[in-house]
Design a protein around this motif. Structure first.
Motif, mmCIF file in Angstrom:
data_model
loop_
_atom_site.group_PDB
_atom_site.id
_atom_site.type_symbol
_atom_site.label_atom_id
_atom_site.label_comp_id
_atom_site.label_asym_id
_atom_site.label_seq_id
_atom_site.Cartn_x
_atom_site.Cartn_y
_atom_site.Cartn_z
ATOM 1 N N GLU A 62 35.280 34.958 40.147
ATOM 2 C CA GLU A 62 35.690 36.041 41.028
ATOM 3 C C GLU A 62 35.996 37.311 40.232
ATOM 4 O O GLU A 62 35.695 38.427 40.688
ATOM 5 C CB GLU A 62 36.916 35.622 41.840
ATOM 6 C CG GLU A 62 37.290 36.582 42.958
ATOM 7 C CD GLU A 62 36.163 36.804 43.954
ATOM 8 O OE1 GLU A 62 36.059 37.931 44.493
ATOM 9 O OE2 GLU A 62 35.371 35.858 44.184
ATOM 10 N N LYS A 63 36.551 37.156 39.046
ATOM 11 C CA LYS A 63 36.819 38.312 38.186
ATOM 12 C C LYS A 63 35.519 39.013 37.811
ATOM 13 O O LYS A 63 35.431 40.249 37.810
ATOM 14 C CB LYS A 63 37.563 37.860 36.931
ATOM 15 C CG LYS A 63 37.896 38.982 35.965
ATOM 16 C CD LYS A 63 38.603 38.439 34.722
ATOM 17 C CE LYS A 63 38.897 39.558 33.737
ATOM 18 N NZ LYS A 63 39.521 39.048 32.482
ATOM 19 N N GLU A 123 34.143 40.966 40.837
ATOM 20 C CA GLU A 123 34.858 42.220 41.060
ATOM 21 C C GLU A 123 34.498 43.261 40.004
ATOM 22 O O GLU A 123 34.392 44.458 40.310
ATOM 23 C CB GLU A 123 36.362 41.954 41.059
ATOM 24 C CG GLU A 123 36.825 41.082 42.230
ATOM 25 C CD GLU A 123 38.280 40.671 42.105
ATOM 26 O OE1 GLU A 123 38.893 40.971 41.040
ATOM 27 O OE2 GLU A 123 38.810 40.051 43.041
ATOM 28 N N GLU A 175 33.361 35.093 29.416
ATOM 29 C CA GLU A 175 33.217 36.278 30.265
ATOM 30 C C GLU A 175 32.107 37.144 29.692
ATOM 31 O O GLU A 175 32.125 37.486 28.502
ATOM 32 C CB GLU A 175 34.540 37.044 30.272
ATOM 33 C CG GLU A 175 34.579 38.269 31.154
ATOM 34 C CD GLU A 175 35.951 38.916 31.125
ATOM 35 O OE1 GLU A 175 36.630 38.923 32.157
ATOM 36 O OE2 GLU A 175 36.345 39.403 30.039
#
Length: 512
Positions: free
Chosen positions: A35-36, A39, A209
């Protein structure tokens, strides 16, 4: 000094480390990391800030090589106590990477960048870097701390040393606009979370990430040492979000090096007979067909595409494992691992793409292979790709057909007769149980096709006396400025006996 305290980190918990040296994050889940990334794709890209850029530039190859991670600073992650060490930043790896350790409950702590983790010579410019700079990456060691078997270092690159403990080709998280007339992007893993395994056979799990000008992503890696086939295994789940439209999205990319081999030896001036990390692209199509495309060192950037729906696998492979063919007792090209991508789930229609870039030495990777989905890659699009990377000696053996063991090219014509101009000869050797017991009278038929060229008769296929090989030979000529696209296999009646051999070749040897 903190390295004595850091060595007792287990199950994601610091023991004895000063509170101000370790920052605890809020409990996290992989779903939260996804979800990060989603966004972040809605926000403009912000390039990483490199602290002290002039100073980091002074840590060149020689200075970087002198910096050693201290063994007593090794972190032991999860219930398997997997030993992890970190890479120091330098000129070629200047962007700081944040590294965290998490436990089974999701509690995570960021590992601080501390110069005492490293043994640095007194005259090395790295001593002047500010504390808290950031690591360049990390590696997982074997239980005795020598050597490492998997590493993550630079952009989104990672690799293992395969079944014979010899590093070679690399994998990447993603490839953006590779081989096009627009600049290629190199998104990078900006942060990692190292934690306990999520499956019983894994050493540990790694979350990452990804961030770049056109893409964001969340990655889950499950890493396995000594898989049943003799090499290592990396499980990958990639969740990708496009913040900008991209022309070419390369999924599960592999990067390797090819200078020359027995086919194009004239293109290399080194004393060694062959120099390459990989010698071919192998592919198991969704239809069941097996393909082999020997690598080459072209005179210009070339792109080959292989259309498919839900491929069973593909990879950059080092099939030639014979030391006698390399004679390199320093870096041992015969031991270099192969990487086989095994897709999971429905990948749909797309193409495996191979990019070849000219090279005149062995120090730069010049081969890239990846999957390009047919789905639109426009701003706002999202994707999920699950796959495994098998780091092994070679691609899995085909079940029902023979495979290519060698490709050679030379002057066309018949020895003793005047040699025809503008004609080349191709010789392809096959081996496999589907050919066992067959001879010239068995009805084996060679099938050879050409695009941008013409196949000349005779075309011959026969068993090589004293070996298990069958040999296919044919002459061809070029009919235009483009390379000749060749396709060949052996069949018996309506049944293919061999994998399909594919090659883009020039009549002048060394250009294909």
């Amino acid at each position: 000094m903190l390295f004595g305290s850091a060595a007792v980190l287990t199950a994601g918990l610091w023991s004895g480390l000063k509170p101000e040296s370790a920052r605890a994050d809020a409990p996290m889940t992989f779903e939260g990391l996804v979800e990060k990334a989603r966004e972040a794709a809605a926000r403009p890209f912000e390039p990483v800030s490199i602290p002290a850029p002039d100073l980091i530039a002074k840590i060149d190859y020689s200075a970087h090589w002198q910096i050693q991670f201290r063994k007593d600073a090794t972190l032991y992650i999860g219930p398997n106590k997997s030993p992890v060490q970190f890479f120091h930043p330098g000129r070629y790896f200047p962007e700081p990477v944040r590294i965290h350790v998490r436990d089974a409950a999701g509690t995570a702590h960021e590992v601080p960048f501390v110069s005492d983790f490293f043994s640095i010579p007194e005259d090395n410019p790295a001593l002047d870097l500010p504390e808290g700079f950031g690591f360049a990456g990390f590696r997982v060691m074997r239980p005795n701390l020598e050597p490492d078997w998997i590493s993550f270092l630079g952009a989104s690159y990672f690799r293992t040393d395969g079944p014979e403990a010899q590093y070679g080709l690399s994998a990447r998280g993603i490839a953006i606009n590779t081989g096009l007339n627009v600049p290629e992007e190199f998104p990078r893993f900006t942060a990692f979370w190292l934690g306990p395994p999520e499956k019983d056979d894994e050493e540990l799990s790694i979350w990452a990430e990804l961030d770049g000008p056109s893409i964001t992503g969340a990655y889950r890696f499950g890493v396995i040492r000594n898989a049943p086939y003799g090499g290592h295994l990396t499980r990958v789940s990639a969740h990708l979000f496009l913040r900008e439209t991209v022309e070419r999205l390369g999924v599960a990319p592999l990067t390797s090096m090819y200078w020359y081999s027995e086919r194009d030896r004239a293109g290399g001036e080194d004393w060694r007979p062959e120099i390459h990390d990989s010698d071919g692209l192998a592919m198991a199509a969704g239809s069941g067909e097996r393909l082999w495309r020997p690598l080459s060192n072209p005179t210009g950037v070339t792109t080959s595409s292989f259309m498919d729906v839900n491929p069973a696998g593909f990879g950059l492979i080092q099939r030639d494992r014979d030391f006698e063919n390399y004679q390199d007792d320093g870096v041992f090209y015969n031991r270099r691992p192969s990487a086989w991508i095994k897709p999971g789930g429905d990948w749909g229609p797309g193409r495996v793409q191979l990019i070849l870039i000219p090279t005149d030495d062995e120090t730069f990777d010049n081969v890239v292979a990846y999957w390009v989905p047919d789905s639109p890659t426009e701003k706002g699009a999202s994707f999920q790709f699950d796959y495994e990377i098998e780091w092994r000696e070679r691609d899995p053996l085909p079940q029902n057909v023979a495979w290519v063991v060698a490709t050679r090219q030379g002057q066309g014509g018949v020895p003793g007769d005047p040699l025809p101009e503008g004609v080349a000869k191709m010789v392809v050797d096959f081996e496999g149980p589907s050919l066992t017991g067959l001879d010239r009278e068995s009805g084996v038929v060679p099938v050879v096709d050409a695009l941008n060229g013409r196949i000349l008769k005779p075309i011959d296929a026969y068993p090589v006396v004293g070996t298990n090989y069958w040999r296919l030979t044919f002459d061809f000529e070029q009919t235009g400025p483009e390379p000749v696209s060749l396709r060949a296999y052996l069949k018996l009646r309506d049944r293919a006996l061999t994998e399909t051999w594919l090659m883009d070749a020039w009549v002048e040897r060394g250009q294909g």
